[in-house]
Design a protein around this motif. Structure first.
Motif, PDB file in Angstrom:
ATOM      1  N   GLN A   5      -3.357   6.382   0.663  1.00 36.33           N
ATOM      2  CA  GLN A   5      -4.750   6.177   1.062  1.00 36.33           C
ATOM      3  C   GLN A   5      -5.464   7.520   1.021  1.00 36.33           C
ATOM      4  OE1 GLN A   5      -3.226   4.669   4.739  1.00 36.33           O
ATOM      5  NE2 GLN A   5      -4.411   6.092   5.996  1.00 36.33           N
ATOM      6  N   GLN A  26      -6.219   0.225  -7.377  1.00 38.11           N
ATOM      7  CA  GLN A  26      -6.881   0.916  -6.264  1.00 38.11           C
ATOM      8  C   GLN A  26      -7.999   0.053  -5.700  1.00 38.11           C
ATOM      9  OE1 GLN A  26      -7.912   4.906  -7.792  1.00 38.11           O
ATOM     10  NE2 GLN A  26      -6.161   5.614  -6.583  1.00 38.11           N
ATOM     11  N   VAL A  41      -7.399   2.845  -1.110  1.00 36.28           N
ATOM     12  CA  VAL A  41      -5.942   2.701  -1.005  1.00 36.28           C
ATOM     13  C   VAL A  41      -5.374   2.443  -2.402  1.00 36.28           C
ATOM     14  CG1 VAL A  41      -5.872   1.833   1.373  1.00 36.28           C
ATOM     15  CG2 VAL A  41      -6.043   0.204  -0.498  1.00 36.28           C
ATOM     16  N   LEU A  62     -10.636   1.073   6.539  1.00 37.67           N
ATOM     17  CA  LEU A  62      -9.279   0.555   6.323  1.00 37.67           C
ATOM     18  C   LEU A  62      -8.716   0.153   7.680  1.00 37.67           C
ATOM     19  CD1 LEU A  62      -6.633   0.184   4.673  1.00 37.67           C
ATOM     20  CD2 LEU A  62      -6.202   2.628   5.015  1.00 37.67           C
ATOM     21  N   VAL A  66      -0.198   3.259   7.360  1.00 43.81           N
ATOM     22  CA  VAL A  66      -1.630   3.599   7.460  1.00 43.81           C
ATOM     23  C   VAL A  66      -1.807   4.668   8.535  1.00 43.81           C
ATOM     24  CG1 VAL A  66      -3.912   2.723   8.122  1.00 43.81           C
ATOM     25  CG2 VAL A  66      -2.449   1.360   6.622  1.00 43.81           C
ATOM     26  N   VAL A  68       0.863  -1.182   0.000  1.00 40.39           N
ATOM     27  CA  VAL A  68       0.000   0.000   0.000  1.00 40.39           C
ATOM     28  C   VAL A  68       0.899   1.231   0.000  1.00 40.39           C
ATOM     29  CG1 VAL A  68      -1.746   1.283   1.299  1.00 40.39           C
ATOM     30  CG2 VAL A  68      -1.802  -1.216   1.273  1.00 40.39           C
TER      31      VAL A  68
END
Ligand SMILES: Cc1cc2nc3c(=O)[nH]c(=O)nc-3n(C[C@H](O)[C@H](O)[C@H](O)COP(=O)(O)OP(=O)(O)OC[C@H]3O[C@@H](n4cnc5c(N)ncnc54)[C@H](O)[C@@H]3O)c2cc1C
Length: 285
Positions: free
Chosen positions: A18, A34, A27, A40, A50, A15
């Motif tokens: 986001q 995507q 993300v 998430l 994240v 990833v």
């Protein structure tokens, strides 16, 4: 999990971005693909991207200790028993592996000493380990690759952000002295699942702020208090201060002599205390 309906497992993907909007979160993977959802869940470890991308700051500190990790073969059967020896420089944990004659070790030393030990060839490494390991399992030999992990405490200031929840080390990276890291993460996952399922039954969508707040209220106190508790245990056990050692030894003697107290500690170490999520208690949600 791999075969659960509605689950698609993508491996080898990273990833990289986001984007949260009012109705969901998207993300972007390194491949350019995507994915969008209502929530998430950041389970990307203590360096959680994240969390960073969601603007969640971290607090914590380094212990000045590094864990040397490897697998060891031993002559005698471990009998499924884990051992932990406490030394002023840090604990040595001997954790039984399958088959009876292999264990993994988590051997904490000051950062400088660990670096020097890691640089040694295998035979000298084994010689350094031998007096710490002792002879209760007979002869020993190295039986795996050797790794090092600098030890630190790393707590996310919040476990949630709009459309985001953190679980596991992304939320709380603790000292491995009591082997609680995985337990804590499993409790997060079970608590989050419970909160989200109950929210859905109330007609709320995944990612609804009320459910996320409920998750944070449930887990943040437990995880933060355990992380700080492990911090204290490490400081009390990794010392050669005679006063602290005396207090510690008296405390250990007291716990051993009181079966109720000892059972309480065992239940705590097994992650069976506090408000246990249903899944961890073996109950359906
Ligand atoms: C030396 C040591 C000994 C330990 N001993 C024990 C023990 O005995 N018992 C115990 O319970 N715990 C122990 N722990 C703690 C335990 O290892 C952790 O608590 C546990 O691994 C945390 O799991 P996690 O899934 O939250 O994070 P991690 O195991 O850190 O996994 C995070 C995953 O996210 C992936 N990731 C990161 N960024 C991205 C990205 N951008 N895109 C896609 N994927 C990404 C990573 O590749 C990784 O696979 C120990 C830890 C250490 C360092």
């Amino acid at each position: 999990m791999r075969d659960a309906p509605g689950v698609t497992l993508l491996s080898g993907e990273t990833v990289v971005a986001q984007d949260v909007s009012g109705s969901g979160v998207t993300v972007t993977l390194a491949s350019g693909r995507q994915l969008s959802a209502g929530l998430l869940v950041g389970c990307d470890g203590r360096g959680s991207g994240v969390a960073t991308r969601a603007g969640i700051k971290r607090v914590g500190w380094r212990y000045g200790q590094t864990a040397l990790v490897t697998a060891v073969w031993h002559e005698r059967d471990h009998g499924g028993v884990a051992q932990q020896f406490f030394m002023p420089s840090g604990p040595l944990a001997i954790l039984p592996l399958k088959g009876g004659h292999h264990s993994s070790i988590v051997w904490s030393e000051s950062a400088e000493v660990a670096e020097a030990i890691q640089a040694l060839p295998d035979d000298a490494y084994l010689e350094a380990l031998r007096p710490r390991f002792g002879d209760f399992l007979g002869e020993i030999a190295l039986a795996g690759a050797r790794f090092t992990y600098p030890l630190s405490l790393s707590l996310a200031e919040r476990f949630i952000a709009p459309r985001v929840a953190l679980v596991g080390d992304a939320a709380h990276g603790v000292h491995p002295i009591a082997g609680q890291g995985l337990n804590l993460g499993l409790r997060d996952v079970a608590a989050l699942a419970e909160v989200l399922i109950l929210a859905r039954r109330r007609g709320e969508e995944p990612g609804a702020p009320v459910a996320l707040e409920e998750y944070q209220r449930w887990r943040r106190f437990d995880a933060t208090s355990l992380a700080l508790g492990m911090d204290v245990v490490n400081r009390v056990f990794s010392t050669d201060n005679p006063l602290l050692r005396l207090g510690r030894d008296l405390g250990m003697g007291l716990v051993s002599s009181m079966p109720g107290l000892r059972r309480g500690f065992i239940r705590q170490a097994a992650g069976l205390t506090g408000e246990l999520p249903k899944l961890l208690a073996g109950k359906p949600i």
